[in-house]
Structure formats: C-alpha cells, structure tokens
Design an enzyme around this catalytic site. Structure first.
Site, PDB file in Angstrom:
ATOM      1  N   ARG A   1       0.839  -1.196   0.000  1.00  0.00           N
ATOM      2  CA  ARG A   1       0.000   0.000   0.000  1.00  0.00           C
ATOM      3  C   ARG A   1       0.882   1.256   0.000  1.00  0.00           C
ATOM      4  O   ARG A   1       1.019   1.939  -1.005  1.00  0.00           O
ATOM      5  CB  ARG A   1      -0.936  -0.025   1.230  1.00  0.00           C
ATOM      6  N   ASP A   2       1.530   1.533   1.097  1.00  0.00           N
ATOM      7  CA  ASP A   2       2.337   2.754   1.190  1.00  0.00           C
ATOM      8  C   ASP A   2       3.525   2.707   0.232  1.00  0.00           C
ATOM      9  O   ASP A   2       3.974   3.744  -0.276  1.00  0.00           O
ATOM     10  CB  ASP A   2       2.826   2.922   2.643  1.00  0.00           C
TER      11      ASP A   2
ATOM     12  N   HIS B   1       2.923   3.575  13.069  1.00  0.00           N
ATOM     13  CA  HIS B   1       3.297   3.605  11.655  1.00  0.00           C
ATOM     14  C   HIS B   1       4.403   4.648  11.485  1.00  0.00           C
ATOM     15  O   HIS B   1       4.187   5.818  11.800  1.00  0.00           O
ATOM     16  CB  HIS B   1       2.066   3.981  10.813  1.00  0.00           C
TER      17      HIS B   1
ATOM     18  N   HIS C   1       8.098   6.234   9.360  1.00  0.00           N
ATOM     19  CA  HIS C   1       8.998   6.349   8.207  1.00  0.00           C
ATOM     20  C   HIS C   1      10.412   6.590   8.734  1.00  0.00           C
ATOM     21  O   HIS C   1      10.598   7.008   9.880  1.00  0.00           O
ATOM     22  CB  HIS C   1       8.562   7.504   7.293  1.00  0.00           C
TER      23      HIS C   1
ATOM     24  N   CYS D   1       5.503   9.128   0.722  1.00  0.00           N
ATOM     25  CA  CYS D   1       4.092   9.497   0.699  1.00  0.00           C
ATOM     26  C   CYS D   1       3.953  10.612  -0.318  1.00  0.00           C
ATOM     27  O   CYS D   1       4.566  11.668  -0.168  1.00  0.00           O
ATOM     28  CB  CYS D   1       3.618   9.962   2.077  1.00  0.00           C
TER      29      CYS D   1
END
Lengths: 307, 307
Positions: free
Chosen positions: B18-19, B212, B214, B245
């Site tokens: 997804r990401d 979540h 990064h 993103c």
C-alpha cells in the site's frame, strides 16, 4: 512537550578524527584534519578523540598525530583524547601533552589479536604498565574501550561472561577509569545493549560508562538511546557517519553524530551541539575523497534537519 | 542472553503493497504485486495492507485493487486489510470481501486537506458513515490511522493537544477500533513517540494501538522500539523500506520491515518472521523499477544479516 524536570543531558564524544580518518585509505592532509577538528569544536563538541598514537606502519593515516596533537595542545573548553593500543602509545600521548588516554582492548581474543596484535592478557599487561607509568600524572584521565563487547567479526556473538570477565580484570588494574562497551561491528541490537550495560553497571555501580557504536545494521541510534536508558551518559559518534574499522571486516561507520544529536535533542535531552554548524562540518567530511559516510540527517532538507 | 520470561511478542504489519507501491510513479504489473505479496506471506507476515480503495485518478497505482483483492480474498492465516479514505472506499472494501478496513485521517488540517481532500471534520463524518454502514458486519475490524500525529510537512510540529482531540473525536465514533499514531513524515523522535503513546494510552487504556513510521530522519527503528516500550505491540513497516508518501513532501520510505525484525527479534522479542525469506522478498522489491528503497539490513552480507 514540556516536562517538569529535564532528563539528564548526554555528552557526545566525537570520534571522526580517529575512527573516521583511519578508515580513509589515502591519508588526509594534516591541514584538512585540523580544519575539520576545529569545525567540530566550533559546533559545540566538548569531547573528541583527536587520533591515535599507533605504529605509522600499521595505520599510516595517523602518521601526523604529533602535528595534530601539537596544534590542539592546551586547547581550552573541550576534552581532547588520544587512543592508544599499548604503553608506548600512552607514553607518546603524555609526551605530547595529552593526559586523556583511551586504551583499547577487545573482549574477543581473535579480534584483539587482529586489531592490536596482542592477546587479551598481553593487552591487560599493557594497561597495567600504563597505569603504573601515569601514576601521579596531573589531570590524567583514562578510558578503557572494551572492543567487541557484543559481536566479533571472527567469532560472532561474544558471550556476556567474557565481557564481564575482561571488564573485571581491567577494572582491577584501572579502578578509576571510564569504561566503554564498544559495538565494534555495529551488529548489537538495542535490547541487548541495554541488558549488557545494566549487567556491568550493576556489577560496578561506581564506574562511569560510555557507549561506542557503529550503524552497520541500522541500529546505531537505537543502540545509543538504549544505552542512555540503562544510564549511560557518554555516547560516541562520528560526524557524517564517517568510518569503519580496518580490523572489523564488514563494519560501516560510526553512528552519525548529527543523527545522535537529533535523537537526543529533539527528545529534550541536551547535547550542547549546534546542529546547523555540525551539519556544515559533516558536509565537509562527506566531501573528503575516499571517505565512506552514512547517517540520515544530511539527506534531509537542511531547514527541516536543523529546526 | 537468556531470560526467565520472554518479553511480549510484536506483530509487524507489512504496508509495502500500500504505502510502498503507491510511491512508484509507474504502476506495477498486477502479477508482480501479487508475487511480492505472496512472498511476504510466505516469509511469515501475519498482517498486511494489500492496498487502498481510492480514486484511480488520484492514485493510479491502486487502479488494480479489485484484482488484487479478488486474488487474496479469503486467504487463511493472515489478516489482510485495505486502506480507505472515505465511506465509498469502505463500501468497496466490503464488496470485495475485506472486512478489515484501515481508515485514515490526519491530525493536521493542512495535511488532511492535501491527502484526502477533506477537512478533519469531514473525514470524521466519513468515519461515522463507515461505522453506521458496517454495523453488524461479521468479522469487521476497523483501524483508524491518525496521520501526522507528530509532524506535518505543512505546519511542522503537530501539537499533542490536537492529536488528543482528534483521537477522542474518532474514538467516540469508533470505540472498538484499533488506532495508530502515524509518523507520516518520519520526523518524530523516539522519546516523543514514547511520550505521545503514553499520553493517548493513559487517556484510553482499553484501546489497541499501532505505530506507523517512516525512516526519513533515521529514527525509524528507534521510534518503533520506543512505541513498543510504551506498550504498543503492532508496528508497521515496509520490506526494503519501499515508499514515501506522495502527499508528504520530503518523506522517505516506511521503516524497513527487515530492520524492524532485526531490532526486535535479536533482542528476544518474537516477530514470527523468517528473515532469510523476508530479505529475499526485499531484494525483489528493491529491484522494482522506479522504487525508492531504504533500510540497512539488505546491505549487510546475507549470512550475517540472517544468523
């Protein structure tokens, strides 16, 4: 978020001039080394390893150590140390006006033989000779680096019993020294770092501790924070993540000082570092020909990295 | 070192499909996506975001979501979810047999407008509609991702008061949902992660939480560990650190799943992942044309990274 009581500050020891410069195959010009060191001091670094008194045959990158030492002799405002692998190196350090000595011995016999060409017992004899020779030296500070305190490039995981045994033997010789558990290869994981520090600190509550880490497996920042959680207040890094260890195959550079500064300072733990200045020096280091660098913060747009 | 009692295990939610996939400009072939997802499942991933039901105009990389969903529909042995930004996406998810829905709302108004073209209040209305529409759906699981819970690419530091306010508003609508604090930009620092989780967990002790993150600033692994220290047992990562993103300028990929696995598993915290298999999939992901990858473990000689 604000806190009623600020957490204890941390002191980052800059080791790029030692662990970093020695990793660049072609020795750097002395003037370039001096400029980098001055930049690091200007960025607020309060402790630094200037280099090492070692055989210039073994490590030609340190052949100009006497000049570097002379340049910064008597520097006020920062604690400057030199690394030595034996009593002869310590003698040179004192001769050049450096009463702050970092002595290195690896817990792993295989790594110690490879790194300093001595058995652990022989290294401990050298430490004994250093302690004897420096007795009564004004302002003397001794650090003992316990190399491969987690992982060894030759034998893999280093048993905690061996770490405890070498630490106790060294402590018996140098009871007032500062000690460091060193993740020479960068393979330590954070929970094990915290656990091993907790063990040695419980064993000798009066001893001051430091952590030396590499970022090979990407654990560098987390390992430093977990050392801090265990109570360690002295953490080593190298600006731009410069380095590696010529005698630790596969190890990449030290954890980047700027990444460490971000991790601690953004969390409210004071480092005393001016990050904008540090990043400027890190960029200069990253531009050195032949240097392998790492870290993350330099890749972030500068205003975001500093603010 | 052995411990009498093993620490609680952690579940790593894989979000590369997804990401990660949405970050690759040129949409990947569906068969390639399916092969990667199958590889991740075979490596022991037990929770995964398969993709998102969003406008194919806005995110063409997800235009084949129906095919992906059909392929894995009814897959046993892993919890497969889909991300949705609104009630229409949730309706599609249910139609395609996915009662596990990840709804995303950013704490920062500026980011929410940019990311899902709605105000925070409008997004909360969508959440209300989803809860109403899915009431009584068998096996329904709802996750609410609180985007920009630390830092926003448009406004900088996001006040903790705002995080608490949006969380409470969403919790009032979806009291049995799992919630995630999301470090959308990768600028959170570990101590703040721990502090913010401690605050929301104290606010609502019955709520299940996920993190979540990064790795933009190199804090990804440490942030995940500090979330764990606060009590979070669900951590998101993307194999090979794939991603970014498109609506968070400057953010790099999610923290690499293999780095997270190393950090937890080497410290004795069970992840259930087969690291050798995971690294093989990560290599495949890293070879995808147009993908930006990160992480550290893939760069380490494979036997050392796996052992």
């Amino acid at each position: 978020m604000s806190e009623a009581v600020a957490p204890p500050s941390v002191e980052i020891v800059e080791v790029a001039p030692r662990d970093g410069f020695q990793s660049i195959a072609e020795p750097l010009p002395t003037a370039e080394k001096i400029a980098v060191i001055e930049g690091l001091l200007d960025a607020g670094i309060t402790r630094m390893e200037l280099g090492s008194f070692v055989s210039p045959k073994a490590i030609p990158q340190m052949a100009d150590m006497a000049e570097i030492a002379a340049h910064f002799r008597g520097h006020a405002g920062a604690r400057l140390s030199v690394l030595v692998p034996n009593a002869k190196g310590a003698e040179l350090a004192l001769q050049h006006g450096y009463p702050e000595i970092v002595f290195v011995v690896s817990v792993s016999e295989a790594h110690n033989l490879n790194n300093v060409r001595q058995t652990v017992a022989q290294s401990l004899d050298q430490l004994r000779a250093i302690v004897a020779a420096t007795a009564g030296t004004e302002g003397l500070r001794l650090r003992v680096d316990l190399g491969t305190s987690f992982d060894c490039p030759f034998i893999g995981t280093v048993p905690m019993d061996d770490v405890a045994r070498v630490f106790r033997a060294a402590l018996a010789i140098a009871p007032s020294a500062e000690f460091a558990l060193c993740d020479t290869t960068g393979r330590a994981d954070p929970l094990t770092v915290r656990k091993r520090f907790a063990a040695v600190m419980a064993d000798s509550p009066e001893t001051s501790w430091a952590f030396h880490g590499h970022d090979t497996f990407g654990m560098g920042v987390a390992n430093a924070l977990y050392a801090y959680e265990a109570g360690v207040r002295v953490i080593e890094g190298a600006a731009a993540g410069l380095g590696g260890c010529p005698f630790a195959p596969g190890a990449t550079g030290n954890t980047a000082t700027e990444d460490l500064d971000f991790a601690f300072a953004e969390g409210g733990i004071r480092t005393g570092i001016d990050r904008a200045k540090l990043l400027a020096v890190a960029d200069r280091i990253a531009a050195l020909p032949g240097g392998k660098t790492g870290g993350h913060l330099r890749a972030v747009p500068r205003p975001r990295a500093v603010a």
